[in-house]
Design an enzyme around this catalytic site. Structure first.
Site, PDB file in Angstrom:
ATOM      1  N   LYS A   1      41.194   3.530 -18.120  1.00 44.76           N
ATOM      2  CA  LYS A   1      40.805   2.935 -19.416  1.00 44.76           C
ATOM      3  C   LYS A   1      40.362   1.475 -19.258  1.00 44.76           C
ATOM      4  O   LYS A   1      39.577   0.961 -20.063  1.00 44.76           O
ATOM      5  CB  LYS A   1      41.927   3.083 -20.450  1.00 44.76           C
ATOM      6  CG  LYS A   1      43.261   2.442 -20.074  1.00 44.76           C
ATOM      7  CD  LYS A   1      43.429   1.049 -20.582  1.00 44.76           C
ATOM      8  CE  LYS A   1      44.562   0.314 -19.932  1.00 44.76           C
ATOM      9  NZ  LYS A   1      44.793  -1.026 -20.440  1.00 44.76           N
TER      10      LYS A   1
ATOM     11  N   ASP B   1      45.950   4.222 -25.274  1.00 47.13           N
ATOM     12  CA  ASP B   1      45.691   3.026 -24.472  1.00 47.13           C
ATOM     13  C   ASP B   1      44.196   2.709 -24.450  1.00 47.13           C
ATOM     14  O   ASP B   1      43.788   1.536 -24.438  1.00 47.13           O
ATOM     15  CB  ASP B   1      46.219   3.268 -23.051  1.00 47.13           C
ATOM     16  CG  ASP B   1      46.643   1.982 -22.371  1.00 47.13           C
ATOM     17  OD1 ASP B   1      46.469   0.904 -22.964  1.00 47.13           O
ATOM     18  OD2 ASP B   1      47.151   2.047 -21.236  1.00 47.13           O
TER      19      ASP B   1
ATOM     20  N   SER C   1      42.413  -7.869 -24.970  1.00 52.27           N
ATOM     21  CA  SER C   1      42.372  -7.191 -23.673  1.00 52.27           C
ATOM     22  C   SER C   1      41.508  -8.012 -22.720  1.00 52.27           C
ATOM     23  O   SER C   1      40.360  -8.330 -23.023  1.00 52.27           O
ATOM     24  CB  SER C   1      41.766  -5.788 -23.848  1.00 52.27           C
ATOM     25  OG  SER C   1      41.166  -5.377 -22.642  1.00 52.27           O
ATOM     26  N   ARG C   2      42.071  -8.362 -21.551  1.00 47.83           N
ATOM     27  CA  ARG C   2      41.280  -9.204 -20.627  1.00 47.83           C
ATOM     28  C   ARG C   2      40.158  -8.416 -19.969  1.00 47.83           C
ATOM     29  O   ARG C   2      39.143  -8.980 -19.596  1.00 47.83           O
ATOM     30  CB  ARG C   2      42.154  -9.932 -19.607  1.00 47.83           C
ATOM     31  CG  ARG C   2      42.700  -9.147 -18.479  1.00 47.83           C
ATOM     32  CD  ARG C   2      43.870  -8.335 -18.880  1.00 47.83           C
ATOM     33  NE  ARG C   2      44.901  -9.056 -19.571  1.00 47.83           N
ATOM     34  CZ  ARG C   2      45.925  -9.595 -18.967  1.00 47.83           C
ATOM     35  NH1 ARG C   2      46.043  -9.511 -17.672  1.00 47.83           N
ATOM     36  NH2 ARG C   2      46.855 -10.184 -19.643  1.00 47.83           N
ATOM     37  N   ASN C   3      40.296  -7.079 -19.870  1.00 46.21           N
ATOM     38  CA  ASN C   3      39.187  -6.263 -19.356  1.00 46.21           C
ATOM     39  C   ASN C   3      38.025  -6.277 -20.341  1.00 46.21           C
ATOM     40  O   ASN C   3      36.866  -6.394 -19.962  1.00 46.21           O
ATOM     41  CB  ASN C   3      39.668  -4.837 -19.101  1.00 46.21           C
ATOM     42  CG  ASN C   3      40.609  -4.767 -17.911  1.00 46.21           C
ATOM     43  OD1 ASN C   3      40.173  -4.803 -16.767  1.00 46.21           O
ATOM     44  ND2 ASN C   3      41.912  -4.713 -18.178  1.00 46.21           N
TER      45      ASN C   3
ATOM     46  N   GLU D   1      41.988  -5.688 -14.117  1.00 53.56           N
ATOM     47  CA  GLU D   1      42.178  -4.516 -13.251  1.00 53.56           C
ATOM     48  C   GLU D   1      40.954  -3.607 -13.200  1.00 53.56           C
ATOM     49  O   GLU D   1      40.694  -2.957 -12.198  1.00 53.56           O
ATOM     50  CB  GLU D   1      43.392  -3.701 -13.714  1.00 53.56           C
ATOM     51  CG  GLU D   1      44.737  -4.383 -13.524  1.00 53.56           C
ATOM     52  CD  GLU D   1      45.223  -4.328 -12.072  1.00 53.56           C
ATOM     53  OE1 GLU D   1      44.430  -4.042 -11.168  1.00 53.56           O
ATOM     54  OE2 GLU D   1      46.426  -4.612 -11.866  1.00 53.56           O
TER      55      GLU D   1
HETATM   56  N1  LIG Z   1      49.050  -8.141 -20.093  1.00 55.72           N
HETATM   57  C1  LIG Z   1      49.181  -7.001 -20.725  1.00 55.72           C
HETATM   58  O1  LIG Z   1      49.115  -6.959 -21.957  1.00 55.72           O
HETATM   59  C2  LIG Z   1      49.427  -5.739 -19.964  1.00 55.72           C
HETATM   60  C3  LIG Z   1      49.896  -4.627 -20.640  1.00 55.72           C
HETATM   61  C4  LIG Z   1      50.145  -3.454 -19.947  1.00 55.72           C
HETATM   62  C5  LIG Z   1      49.931  -3.408 -18.574  1.00 55.72           C
HETATM   63  N2  LIG Z   1      49.473  -4.514 -17.934  1.00 55.72           N
HETATM   64  C6  LIG Z   1      49.293  -4.405 -16.474  1.00 55.72           C
HETATM   65  O2  LIG Z   1      50.304  -5.179 -15.843  1.00 55.72           O
HETATM   66  C7  LIG Z   1      49.835  -5.674 -14.583  1.00 55.72           C
HETATM   67  C8  LIG Z   1      50.082  -7.173 -14.522  1.00 55.72           C
HETATM   68  O3  LIG Z   1      49.314  -7.742 -15.572  1.00 55.72           O
HETATM   69  P1  LIG Z   1      49.656  -9.136 -16.225  1.00 55.72           P
HETATM   70  O4  LIG Z   1      48.905  -9.178 -17.484  1.00 55.72           O
HETATM   71  O5  LIG Z   1      51.110  -9.389 -16.267  1.00 55.72           O
HETATM   72  O6  LIG Z   1      48.970 -10.096 -15.143  1.00 55.72           O
HETATM   73  P2  LIG Z   1      49.084 -11.665 -15.024  1.00 55.72           P
HETATM   74  O7  LIG Z   1      47.863 -12.111 -14.329  1.00 55.72           O
HETATM   75  O8  LIG Z   1      49.444 -12.266 -16.334  1.00 55.72           O
HETATM   76  O9  LIG Z   1      50.355 -11.877 -14.070  1.00 55.72           O
HETATM   77  C9  LIG Z   1      50.455 -11.420 -12.757  1.00 55.72           C
HETATM   78  C10 LIG Z   1      51.677 -12.099 -12.124  1.00 55.72           C
HETATM   79  O10 LIG Z   1      51.844 -11.582 -10.811  1.00 55.72           O
HETATM   80  C11 LIG Z   1      52.198 -12.662  -9.972  1.00 55.72           C
HETATM   81  N3  LIG Z   1      51.869 -12.349  -8.605  1.00 55.72           N
HETATM   82  C12 LIG Z   1      50.636 -12.305  -8.014  1.00 55.72           C
HETATM   83  N4  LIG Z   1      50.751 -11.983  -6.727  1.00 55.72           N
HETATM   84  C13 LIG Z   1      52.082 -11.824  -6.483  1.00 55.72           C
HETATM   85  C14 LIG Z   1      52.829 -11.486  -5.335  1.00 55.72           C
HETATM   86  N5  LIG Z   1      52.230 -11.251  -4.166  1.00 55.72           N
HETATM   87  N6  LIG Z   1      54.181 -11.417  -5.433  1.00 55.72           N
HETATM   88  C15 LIG Z   1      54.780 -11.642  -6.623  1.00 55.72           C
HETATM   89  N7  LIG Z   1      54.129 -11.970  -7.758  1.00 55.72           N
HETATM   90  C16 LIG Z   1      52.776 -12.054  -7.672  1.00 55.72           C
HETATM   91  C17 LIG Z   1      51.383 -13.839 -10.516  1.00 55.72           C
HETATM   92  O11 LIG Z   1      51.933 -15.076 -10.059  1.00 55.72           O
HETATM   93  C18 LIG Z   1      51.525 -13.624 -12.007  1.00 55.72           C
HETATM   94  O12 LIG Z   1      52.675 -14.266 -12.524  1.00 55.72           O
HETATM   95  C19 LIG Z   1      48.352  -5.279 -14.515  1.00 55.72           C
HETATM   96  O13 LIG Z   1      48.206  -4.135 -13.723  1.00 55.72           O
HETATM   97  C20 LIG Z   1      47.985  -4.970 -15.948  1.00 55.72           C
HETATM   98  O14 LIG Z   1      46.943  -4.009 -16.047  1.00 55.72           O
HETATM   99  C21 LIG Z   1      49.237  -5.677 -18.574  1.00 55.72           C
END
Ligand SMILES: NC(=O)c1ccc[n+]([C@@H]2O[C@H](COP(=O)([O-])OP(=O)(O)OC[C@H]3O[C@@H](n4cnc5c(N)ncnc54)[C@H](O)[C@@H]3O)[C@@H](O)[C@H]2O)c1
Length: 333
Positions: free
Chosen positions: A193, A246, A256-258, A283
Site C-alpha cells: 500500500k 490501510d 502519510s509520508r509516502n 517505505e
Molecule cells: N509513522 C507511522 O504513522 C507508521 C504507522 C504504521 C507503520 N509505520 C511503519 O513503521 C516503520 C518505522 O516508521 P516510523 O514512522 O517510525 O519511522 P521514523 O523515520 O519516524 O523512525 C525510524 C526510527 O528508527 C531509528 N533507526 C534507524 N536505524 C536504526 C538502527 N539501525 N537501529 C535502531 N534504530 C534505528 C531512527 O533513529 C528513528 O528513530 C516503517 O516501516 C513504517 O512504514 C509507520
C-alpha cells in the site's frame, strides 16, 4: 504483566509506546539516536518525530540493544525496513532467552522479496524465537498519539500470540486490535500500500482530483490482490483493515509520508531531492523495487505499480506515464 521492548523510537515506535505505556505496561525503547533516547528519558517526548503528546512515565529508552532485548518478553520491531535485517541480526547476537517478535514496520526486501517474519526466521536462532505477530492496519502515528479512534490487526500463525498482542495493545477508548490468522496477507498488503500511496500523492501533485484517487484505490486493490495471493495471502485479508483499510488511509491523508513523497515527485521534484527533504522513512520507494522485481519474475499484471517504479527509478515524466495508463487497451473491469 508482560514487559515490552520497542526497537526503533521513531514516530510509530513512539505512537506504540504511547498506547502500551498508557495501558500500564512497562516499556523500554531502543534507538541509535542518542538525542531521541535522552529526550524520551528526560521529558517523555519525541518532538522531532511526534510534535504532540507525551509518553507515560513507565516508558524508558536506551541506546544499549542488549539491555533492551533482556528487558522485554515481547520485542516490537519498528525500524525502517532498509535496516531491519541488520537490526534483527544484531538482536540475534545479544538475545539470551525466548521472545515473541512483533513487527510493526512495513516493507518487502528487494531481491529476496522477503517479509519481515521470514527475515526473523532466517536471522534469529530458533532457540530464541517463541513466535511472530504482525501489527498492521490503518494507523497514522500522529492520529494515534492524539487518541483518535484507530482499528488495526494482529496477525499470527499462532492465535494465542495474536490474542496476546490484541490484549496488550487494545484499550476501550481509542485503540482496538482484531486478530487474523493470515500473516502473509497482512505483511504483503501493509507493504504494497505504500507504493500506491506514492501514486496517490503523485496524482494530487499533478492536480488530479477525487475521481482519479477513487479509481486509483480501486484498481490498485486489484493489483495488490494479484501479488498478495501469488505470495500466499487469503482473499478476505485484502478487503480487511490490513488491506483496504490501510490502503485508504495512506492514499487519502497528507499525513502519510509516502503520499507526501509522491506529492513532491508529482509537483516536479526528483526522488533524491524528495527523500533528502523527508525526515521520516518513505517505505514505498524501497518496496516498489521488490514489487517490480516480483511482478517481472512471476509475470503478474500490475500496471500502476510498474508506473510508480518507472517514475521513481527510471525518471519517467509522471504526467506522461499516467496518460500511458489511460491508453492501455480497453477491457472489462
Ligand atoms: N509513522 C507511522 O504513522 C507508521 C504507522 C504504521 C507503520 N509505520 C511503519 O513503521 C516503520 C518505522 O516508521 P516510523 O514512522 O517510525 O519511522 P521514523 O523515520 O519516524 O523512525 C525510524 C526510527 O528508527 C531509528 N533507526 C534507524 N536505524 C536504526 C538502527 N539501525 N537501529 C535502531 N534504530 C534505528 C531512527 O533513529 C528513528 O528513530 C516503517 O516501516 C513504517 O512504514 C509507520
Amino acid at each position: 504483566m508482560e514487559k515490552i521492548s520497542i526497537i526503533g523510537a521513531g514516530s510509530w515506535g513512539s505512537g506504540l509506546a504511547k498506547i502500551i505505556g498508557d495501558n500500564g505496561y512497562p516499556v523500554m525503547m531502543y534507538d541509535v539516536n542518542e538525542n531521541t533516547v535522552n529526550e524520551i528519558n528526560a521529558f517523555h517526548t519525541n518532538k522531532s518525530k511526534l510534535p504532540v503528546g507525551t509518553l507515560s512515565e513507565a516508558v524508558v529508552a536506551t541506546t544499549d540493544l542488549s539491555q533492551a532485548i533482556r528487558f522485554g518478553d515481547l520485542i516490537i520491531l519498528v525500524v525502517p525496513t532498509a535496516v531491519i535485517r541488520t537490526v534483527i541480526h544484531q538482536i540475534n547476537e545479544v538475545i539470551e532467552s525466548k521472545k515473541i517478535f512483533v513487527n510493526a514496520s512495513k516493507g518487502l526486501e528487494p531481491d529476496s522479496f522477503k517479509r519481515v517474519s521470514e527475515i526473523v526466521d532466517e536471522e534469529i536462532d530458533p532457540r530464541y524465537r517463541e513466535g511472530f505477530v504482525a501489527l498492521t492496519g490503518p494507523s497514522l502515528a500522529e492520529e494515534v498519539i492524539n487518541q483518535m479512534l484507530t482499528l488495526v490487526t494482529a496477525s499470527s500463525k499462532n492465535n494465542a500470540h495474536a490474542e496476546m498482542v490484541q490484549r496488550i495493545f487494545s484499550n476501550q477508548t481509542y485503540f482496538r486490535v482484531y486478530t487474523i490468522s493470515d500473516l502473509v496477507g497482512a505483511e504483503v498488503c501493509g507493504s504494497l500500500k505504500n507504493i500506491i500511496a506514492m501514486a496517490a500523492g503523485m496524482l494530487t501533485g499533478l492536480g488530479y482530483g477525487d475521481n482519479t484517487r477513487a479509481a486509483l484505490i480501486t484498481r490498485a486493490l486489484v493489483e495488490i490482490k494479484r501479488i498478495a495471493m501469488a505470495m500466499g495471502a487469503e482473499e478476505k485479508t485484502i478487503y480487511g483493515l490490513a488491506g483496504l483499510g490501510d490502503l485508504i488511509v495512506t492514499c487519502t491523508s497528507p499525513r502519510s509520508r509516502n503520499f507526501t513523497a509522491g506529492y513532491k515527485i508529482g509537483s516536479g521534484k526528483d526522488l533524491e531531492q524528495t527523500l533528502s527533504e523527508m525526515t521520516m522513512v518513505v517505505e514505498g520507494a524501497r518496496t516498489v523495487v521488490a514489487a517490480h522485481q516480483y511482478i517481472q519474475k512471476y509475470d503478474i499484471y500490475a500496471p500502476i505499480i510498474e508506473a510508480v517504479y518507472d517514475v521513481v527509478y527510471l525518471k519517467k515524466d509522471p504526467s506522461e506515464r499516467i496518460l500511458q495508463l489511460m491508453q492501455n487497451s480497453l477491457k472489462p473491469e
